[in-house]
Design a protein around this motif. Structure first.
Motif, PDB file in Angstrom:
ATOM      1  N   ASP A 204       0.866  -1.179   0.000  1.00  0.00           N
ATOM      2  CA  ASP A 204       0.000   0.000   0.000  1.00  0.00           C
ATOM      3  C   ASP A 204       0.900   1.225   0.000  1.00  0.00           C
ATOM      4  N   GLY A 205       0.950   1.945  -1.134  1.00  0.00           N
ATOM      5  CA  GLY A 205       1.802   3.117  -1.229  1.00  0.00           C
ATOM      6  C   GLY A 205       3.269   2.757  -1.052  1.00  0.00           C
ATOM      7  N   ASP A 206       3.911   3.401  -0.084  1.00  0.00           N
ATOM      8  CA  ASP A 206       5.333   3.167   0.167  1.00  0.00           C
ATOM      9  C   ASP A 206       5.599   1.969   1.072  1.00  0.00           C
ATOM     10  N   VAL A 207       4.549   1.313   1.521  1.00  0.00           N
ATOM     11  CA  VAL A 207       4.699   0.211   2.476  1.00  0.00           C
ATOM     12  C   VAL A 207       4.610  -1.132   1.753  1.00  0.00           C
ATOM     13  N   THR A 208       5.634  -1.964   1.964  1.00  0.00           N
ATOM     14  CA  THR A 208       5.630  -3.320   1.409  1.00  0.00           C
ATOM     15  C   THR A 208       5.948  -4.310   2.520  1.00  0.00           C
ATOM     16  N   VAL A 209       5.140  -5.370   2.587  1.00  0.00           N
ATOM     17  CA  VAL A 209       5.392  -6.458   3.540  1.00  0.00           C
ATOM     18  C   VAL A 209       5.624  -7.730   2.734  1.00  0.00           C
ATOM     19  N   SER A 210       6.763  -8.368   2.991  1.00  0.00           N
ATOM     20  CA  SER A 210       7.125  -9.596   2.283  1.00  0.00           C
ATOM     21  C   SER A 210       7.278 -10.730   3.289  1.00  0.00           C
ATOM     22  N   ALA A 211       7.010 -11.948   2.825  1.00  0.00           N
ATOM     23  CA  ALA A 211       7.137 -13.138   3.680  1.00  0.00           C
ATOM     24  C   ALA A 211       8.148 -14.097   3.079  1.00  0.00           C
ATOM     25  N   PHE A 212       8.807 -14.841   3.946  1.00  0.00           N
ATOM     26  CA  PHE A 212       9.774 -15.840   3.505  1.00  0.00           C
ATOM     27  C   PHE A 212       9.725 -17.021   4.477  1.00  0.00           C
ATOM     28  N   ARG A 213      10.097 -18.176   3.996  1.00  0.00           N
ATOM     29  CA  ARG A 213      10.070 -19.386   4.827  1.00  0.00           C
ATOM     30  C   ARG A 213      11.270 -19.423   5.764  1.00  0.00           C
ATOM     31  N   VAL A 214      11.044 -19.993   6.946  1.00  0.00           N
ATOM     32  CA  VAL A 214      12.126 -20.247   7.890  1.00  0.00           C
ATOM     33  C   VAL A 214      12.003 -21.685   8.397  1.00  0.00           C
ATOM     34  N   ASN A 215      13.023 -22.133   9.103  1.00  0.00           N
ATOM     35  CA  ASN A 215      13.123 -23.533   9.506  1.00  0.00           C
ATOM     36  C   ASN A 215      12.673 -23.723  10.951  1.00  0.00           C
ATOM     37  N   HIS A 216      11.476 -24.296  11.125  1.00  0.00           N
ATOM     38  CA  HIS A 216      10.929 -24.508  12.468  1.00  0.00           C
ATOM     39  C   HIS A 216      10.149 -25.831  12.490  1.00  0.00           C
ATOM     40  N   ASP A 243      19.057 -19.584   9.572  1.00  0.00           N
ATOM     41  CA  ASP A 243      18.418 -19.983   8.329  1.00  0.00           C
ATOM     42  C   ASP A 243      18.890 -19.139   7.151  1.00  0.00           C
ATOM     43  N   GLY A 244      19.248 -19.815   6.059  1.00  0.00           N
ATOM     44  CA  GLY A 244      19.715 -19.118   4.864  1.00  0.00           C
ATOM     45  C   GLY A 244      18.656 -18.247   4.223  1.00  0.00           C
ATOM     46  N   ASP A 254      17.892  -2.617   8.060  1.00  0.00           N
ATOM     47  CA  ASP A 254      18.280  -1.762   9.188  1.00  0.00           C
ATOM     48  C   ASP A 254      18.238  -2.537  10.494  1.00  0.00           C
ATOM     49  N   ILE A 255      17.214  -3.377  10.662  1.00  0.00           N
ATOM     50  CA  ILE A 255      17.026  -4.121  11.911  1.00  0.00           C
ATOM     51  C   ILE A 255      16.609  -5.543  11.598  1.00  0.00           C
ATOM     52  N   ILE A 256      17.217  -6.495  12.288  1.00  0.00           N
ATOM     53  CA  ILE A 256      16.694  -7.856  12.353  1.00  0.00           C
ATOM     54  C   ILE A 256      16.240  -8.101  13.787  1.00  0.00           C
ATOM     55  N   VAL A 257      14.975  -8.442  13.945  1.00  0.00           N
ATOM     56  CA  VAL A 257      14.447  -8.894  15.237  1.00  0.00           C
ATOM     57  C   VAL A 257      14.520 -10.412  15.210  1.00  0.00           C
ATOM     58  N   HIS A 258      15.368 -10.976  16.064  1.00  0.00           N
ATOM     59  CA  HIS A 258      15.629 -12.418  15.989  1.00  0.00           C
ATOM     60  C   HIS A 258      15.296 -13.098  17.314  1.00  0.00           C
ATOM     61  N   GLU A 259      14.567 -14.201  17.227  1.00  0.00           N
ATOM     62  CA  GLU A 259      14.319 -15.036  18.404  1.00  0.00           C
ATOM     63  C   GLU A 259      15.624 -15.643  18.876  1.00  0.00           C
ATOM     64  N   VAL A 260      15.720 -15.952  20.180  1.00  0.00           N
ATOM     65  CA  VAL A 260      16.940 -16.550  20.721  1.00  0.00           C
ATOM     66  C   VAL A 260      16.631 -17.566  21.823  1.00  0.00           C
ATOM     67  N   LEU A 261      17.423 -18.628  21.818  1.00  0.00           N
ATOM     68  CA  LEU A 261      17.392 -19.642  22.870  1.00  0.00           C
ATOM     69  C   LEU A 261      18.810 -19.793  23.401  1.00  0.00           C
ATOM     70  N   ASP A 290      16.146 -27.984  19.274  1.00  0.00           N
ATOM     71  CA  ASP A 290      16.417 -28.307  17.876  1.00  0.00           C
ATOM     72  C   ASP A 290      15.704 -27.422  16.869  1.00  0.00           C
ATOM     73  N   TYR A 291      14.896 -26.428  17.338  1.00  0.00           N
ATOM     74  CA  TYR A 291      14.266 -25.569  16.321  1.00  0.00           C
ATOM     75  C   TYR A 291      14.255 -24.088  16.688  1.00  0.00           C
ATOM     76  N   HIS A 292      15.247 -23.688  17.476  1.00  0.00           N
ATOM     77  CA  HIS A 292      15.457 -22.273  17.777  1.00  0.00           C
ATOM     78  C   HIS A 292      16.918 -21.903  17.507  1.00  0.00           C
ATOM     79  N   THR A 293      17.257 -20.642  17.739  1.00  0.00           N
ATOM     80  CA  THR A 293      18.578 -20.114  17.389  1.00  0.00           C
ATOM     81  C   THR A 293      19.286 -19.607  18.635  1.00  0.00           C
ATOM     82  N   SER A 294      20.547 -19.952  18.785  1.00  0.00           N
ATOM     83  CA  SER A 294      21.328 -19.428  19.905  1.00  0.00           C
ATOM     84  C   SER A 294      21.665 -17.959  19.648  1.00  0.00           C
ATOM     85  N   PRO A 295      21.935 -17.179  20.699  1.00  0.00           N
ATOM     86  CA  PRO A 295      22.332 -15.778  20.495  1.00  0.00           C
ATOM     87  C   PRO A 295      23.567 -15.640  19.599  1.00  0.00           C
TER      88      PRO A 295
END
Length: 375
Positions: A204-216, A243-244, A254-261, A290-295
């Motif tokens: 919508d206008g200048d705003v774009t939201v994209s989705a991509f697969r991750v490994n969970h 995940d690649g 600018d920012i990655i918000v990443h889950e951590v275990l 086995d399905y989360h990411t370390s810091p």
């Protein structure tokens, strides 16, 4: 001289005792006086209910953390991140207690445009009903749009069925003008992202939201999202291992918000539970490894993506104090010495938009909590 100092000391002690006594007496008088009670409550309500949300939104991206916990934790809301881009307002995931955080922070919930779900674990969807009511009561002008992968229709239909009677009660009690039936309910928007690369799911206008697969696994598919607005970008990892696809989607973000275990803390929690006779719960906790990411792996992913800032969220387990925070950060500085933030509920980051032709010197990241400008 000693006698003089002794007299001064006694006078100070007497003065302190008198002040404390006056404070206690004053508090007792106020707490037992109806006029004083009313005055205090009126002031408190005016302060809380008149919160100004004008500092959210505008010509920038705001990232506000409304839930940073995983199911392994207490004291915080579960997964929820608010993204405001220009005049658009989005929520990514809606975990338990997150709606309370959203409204408590004074976010403009009534103008919610869409909810994006990364996947359908309970800690990412359990507050959808509360979010629906909070945004509906505050004037949302359409049904609550919910985007997600295959299965989102089932989730939305389930909430609409469970809350359907409530919708009717609210409109019947308050009337169509206050709680219009045409804007009640959730509306599903399903999509399927490719195995590699991204798909645009909202524009919508200048705003774009994209989705991509991750490994969970075994959650298939599970998604992350990228939000782009006028030269600025934010990537939400969703729940995933390193995940690649995420690294490719987050290039130059600018920012990655990443889950951590934190592996040591999870193992310790699991072993302690098993020793206490809670073998099944202990094994369940261990299985999350086995399905989360370390810091450290999240830091490596941010480096490979050339991201400006890495922000940790969705902690497993949730840090309860500075000691545990230090354990989470073990090894991270060796991989990524700068540009790492541990978010908590209420953390607010601003990315002012870039005008055409502006270079990276204008690429501000403003972190509120504490307030700080990083370049």
């Amino acid at each position: 001289m000693e006698a003089i100092m002794s007299k001064i000391g006694k006078r100070i002690i007497i003065a302190v005792v008198v002040v404390v006594a006056l404070v206690i007496a004053g508090r007792a008088i106020i707490m037992n006086n109806q006029t004083a009670q009313d005055w205090l409550v009126e002031r408190a309500l005016a302060r809380v209910l008149s919160q100004n949300s004008d500092h959210y939104g505008g010509d920038k991206i705001d990232v506000v953390f409304c839930g940073t916990a995983s199911p392994m934790g207490r004291g915080r809301a579960q997964s929820c991140t608010a993204i405001l881009a220009g005049d658009k307002f989005f929520i990514v995931d809606s975990g338990a207690r997150s709606t309370d955080v959203l409204t408590g922070l004074g976010l403009p919930v009534g103008r919610l445009d869409a909810v994006f779900l990364t996947h359908f674990h309970s800690d990412h969807i359990s507050s959808l009903g509360e979010l629906h009511l909070a945004s509906w009561a505050r004037g949302r002008d359409s049904k609550m749009h919910v985007y997600g992968g295959p299965g989102v229709d089932q989730v939305v239909d389930g909430f609409n069925m469970a809350y359907g009677l409530d919708y009717g009660y609210r409109t019947g009690h308050h009337g169509e003008e206050i709680m219009p039936s045409k804007t009640s309910g959730l509306k599903a928007h399903g999509f399927r992202a490719p195995e590699k690369g991204m798909i645009t799911v909202y524009q919508d206008g200048d705003v774009t939201v994209s989705a991509f697969r991750v490994n969970h696994p075994p959650i298939e598919p599970s998604y992350g999202y990228r939000f782009d607005y006028r030269g600025r970008s934010v990537v939400i990892s969703g729940d995933t291992t390193k995940d690649g696809n995420l690294i490719a989607a987050a290039q130059n973000a600018d920012i990655i918000v990443h889950e951590v275990l934190q592996p040591y803390l999870v193992r310790l929690t699991s072993e302690t539970l098993q020793k206490a006779g809670q073998e099944k719960l202990g094994q369940l906790i261990m299985d999350t490894m086995d399905y989360h990411t370390s810091p450290v792996d999240a830091a490596a992913a941010a480096n490979e993506a050339n991201a400006g800032m890495l922000v940790f969220s969705h902690y497993a387990p949730v840090p309860q104090n500075q000691l545990v925070e230090r354990i989470f950060m073990r090894g991270v500085d060796d991989v990524r010495p700068d540009g790492v933030v541990m978010a908590t509920d209420g953390t607010h980051i601003e990315l002012p938009a870039l005008d055409d032709g502006e270079n990276d010197e204008k690429r501000q990241i403003i972190l509120n909590q504490p307030k700080l400008v990083l370049r």
